[in-house]
Design an enzyme around this catalytic site. Sequence first.
Site, PDB file in Angstrom:
ATOM      1  N   HIS A 105      -1.890  -0.490  11.852  1.00 26.70           N
ATOM      2  CA  HIS A 105      -2.503  -1.815  11.601  1.00 26.70           C
ATOM      3  C   HIS A 105      -2.376  -2.690  12.854  1.00 26.70           C
ATOM      4  CE1 HIS A 105      -1.455  -1.231   7.091  1.00 26.70           C
ATOM      5  NE2 HIS A 105      -2.749  -1.085   7.222  1.00 26.70           N
ATOM      6  N   LYS A 136      -0.305  -3.330  -9.625  1.00 28.87           N
ATOM      7  CA  LYS A 136       0.836  -3.999 -10.274  1.00 28.87           C
ATOM      8  C   LYS A 136       2.170  -3.830  -9.565  1.00 28.87           C
ATOM      9  CE  LYS A 136      -1.421  -3.313 -14.568  1.00 28.87           C
ATOM     10  NZ  LYS A 136      -1.980  -1.965 -14.428  1.00 28.87           N
ATOM     11  N   SER A 165       0.153   3.201   4.968  1.00 28.43           N
ATOM     12  CA  SER A 165       1.107   2.411   4.177  1.00 28.43           C
ATOM     13  C   SER A 165       1.601   3.214   2.986  1.00 28.43           C
ATOM     14  CB  SER A 165       0.446   1.128   3.672  1.00 28.43           C
ATOM     15  OG  SER A 165       0.101   0.299   4.732  1.00 28.43           O
ATOM     16  N   ARG A 209      -9.166   6.355  10.593  1.00 27.68           N
ATOM     17  CA  ARG A 209      -8.209   7.247  11.248  1.00 27.68           C
ATOM     18  C   ARG A 209      -8.759   8.658  11.336  1.00 27.68           C
ATOM     19  NH1 ARG A 209      -3.861   5.465   6.975  1.00 27.68           N
ATOM     20  NH2 ARG A 209      -5.808   5.770   5.865  1.00 27.68           N
TER      21      ARG A 209
END
Length: 164
Positions: free
Chosen positions: A19, A43, A130, A92
């Site tokens: 990032h 959530k 991530s 990517r």
Amino acid sequence: MTEILAIYPGSFDPTTNGHLDLIERGSQLFHRLIVAVLTNLEKNPLFTVAERVEMLREATRAIPNVSVDTFSGLLVDYARQKQAKALLRGIRAFTDYEYELQMALTNRKLSPDVETVFLMPALAYTYVSSRLVREIFQLGGSVTGMVPALVEERLHQKIYQGRT
Ligand code: PNS
């Protein structure tokens, strides 16, 4: 010449070196770049939106034309509100392409005035995501080199918080 403002949207849970690499590249291409964290995420995020924003601000402090914000709802509505001309996304590997193409074309259908610009991160970060960082961290592995040092520190703090 009119200033070109771009938005780099994402979940950033957490920010990776990939990032950051993209933010640096984008900051050299556009007059201004807003890194926009989506607030209506799934959530069970690892970091709260406030934590993610704080880490991104810290990690991009040295880049004057980069700011960090949050958004909810449709990305194109946020882009319109900011008068952004471009959306920045990273690709990517080939596996990213389908998802990114679908999003870019959907956003173009919703708002033809805003253009999606794709950049590739440095080769060294093409495997970093991530999702994998979260998984490695949750299984007790090392994420050194995948995330900025300040994110790694925050991850360690999470372990200690979990123990108290
Ligand atoms: O880093 P991510 O999680 O792949 O980012 C996805 C993001 C935040 C760019 C995308 O989910 C998004 O833009 N969400 C906002 C809702 C929206 O505008 N949806 C329609 C366009 S695809």
